[in-house]
Design a protein around this motif. Sequence first.
Motif, PDB file in Angstrom:
ATOM      1  N   THR A  36       0.851  -1.176   0.000  1.00 35.02           N
ATOM      2  CA  THR A  36       0.000   0.000   0.000  1.00 35.02           C
ATOM      3  C   THR A  36       0.889   1.229   0.000  1.00 35.02           C
ATOM      4  O   THR A  36       1.662   1.442   0.933  1.00 35.02           O
ATOM      5  N   LYS A  37       0.781   2.009  -1.057  1.00 34.40           N
ATOM      6  CA  LYS A  37       1.602   3.204  -1.197  1.00 34.40           C
ATOM      7  C   LYS A  37       1.013   4.347  -0.368  1.00 34.40           C
ATOM      8  O   LYS A  37      -0.135   4.291   0.057  1.00 34.40           O
ATOM      9  N   ASP A  39      -0.011   7.148  -1.210  1.00 32.99           N
ATOM     10  CA  ASP A  39      -1.170   7.804  -1.829  1.00 32.99           C
ATOM     11  C   ASP A  39      -2.413   6.918  -1.795  1.00 32.99           C
ATOM     12  O   ASP A  39      -3.462   7.292  -2.306  1.00 32.99           O
ATOM     13  N   GLU A  41      -2.827   3.970  -3.221  1.00 33.41           N
ATOM     14  CA  GLU A  41      -2.847   2.975  -4.283  1.00 33.41           C
ATOM     15  C   GLU A  41      -2.192   1.693  -3.766  1.00 33.41           C
ATOM     16  O   GLU A  41      -1.249   1.738  -2.978  1.00 33.41           O
ATOM     17  N   GLN A  42      -2.719   0.566  -4.205  1.00 26.33           N
ATOM     18  CA  GLN A  42      -2.165  -0.718  -3.800  1.00 26.33           C
ATOM     19  C   GLN A  42      -1.561  -1.427  -4.997  1.00 26.33           C
ATOM     20  O   GLN A  42      -2.151  -1.450  -6.077  1.00 26.33           O
ATOM     21  N   LEU A  43      -0.383  -1.990  -4.797  1.00 21.70           N
ATOM     22  CA  LEU A  43       0.240  -2.858  -5.779  1.00 21.70           C
ATOM     23  C   LEU A  43       0.142  -4.264  -5.224  1.00 21.70           C
ATOM     24  O   LEU A  43       0.422  -4.478  -4.048  1.00 21.70           O
ATOM     25  N   SER A  69      -2.158  -3.091 -10.202  1.00 23.27           N
ATOM     26  CA  SER A  69      -2.553  -1.940  -9.404  1.00 23.27           C
ATOM     27  C   SER A  69      -4.047  -1.972  -9.135  1.00 23.27           C
ATOM     28  O   SER A  69      -4.831  -2.433  -9.967  1.00 23.27           O
ATOM     29  N   ARG A  70      -4.418  -1.485  -7.956  1.00 23.22           N
ATOM     30  CA  ARG A  70      -5.835  -1.300  -7.658  1.00 23.22           C
ATOM     31  C   ARG A  70      -5.968  -0.071  -6.777  1.00 23.22           C
ATOM     32  O   ARG A  70      -5.065   0.280  -6.023  1.00 23.22           O
ATOM     33  N   GLU A  71      -7.114   0.563  -6.891  1.00 22.85           N
ATOM     34  CA  GLU A  71      -7.385   1.774  -6.104  1.00 22.85           C
ATOM     35  C   GLU A  71      -7.595   1.400  -4.646  1.00 22.85           C
ATOM     36  O   GLU A  71      -7.989   0.283  -4.325  1.00 22.85           O
ATOM     37  N   ALA A  72      -7.367   2.348  -3.761  1.00 25.63           N
ATOM     38  CA  ALA A  72      -7.541   2.108  -2.329  1.00 25.63           C
ATOM     39  C   ALA A  72      -8.970   1.699  -2.019  1.00 25.63           C
ATOM     40  O   ALA A  72      -9.217   0.840  -1.193  1.00 25.63           O
ATOM     41  N   ASP A  73      -9.961   2.301  -2.693  1.00 28.26           N
ATOM     42  CA  ASP A  73     -11.365   1.962  -2.441  1.00 28.26           C
ATOM     43  C   ASP A  73     -11.675   0.531  -2.839  1.00 28.26           C
ATOM     44  O   ASP A  73     -12.436  -0.155  -2.182  1.00 28.26           O
TER      45      ASP A  73
END
Length: 134
Positions: A36-37, A39, A41-43, A69-73
């Motif tokens: 989890t970055k 910002d 964003e999750q890798l 990649s996937r969005e935090a939501d």
Amino acid sequence: MFGGGGGGLDPRKMKQMMKQMGIDVDELDAEEVVITKSDGEQLYFEDPDITVMDARGQETYQVVGEAQSREADAGAVGDASAVEAGADAAAGDDAIPDDDVEIVAQRAGVPEDEAREALEATDGDLANAIQRLE
């Protein structure tokens, strides 16, 4: 750097040299790695190849695979059940994962409550917590 020509070293020789320097190398079997970055964003890596190097108590993890990649939501939906499942186990100390406590306790040879205190004192830094307990 280590060998002449472009061929590099024989993997067995490299492992032997690392062992002589006090570095242990192992493979770790994992189904998924999530980063989890800052910002949000999750890798994530599905079926990654993970190598763990232990150099006198300092562990380094190398993750090899194709990052997606996937969005935090998007990750929040999947993470909600994990948060609910772990809520009782993490009551009162939401910053320190139980896995980290176990690692520090094993490496330093202390009970888990001492390992947790050391991790809390070092803001979750495993290496510093282990060093503090040695």
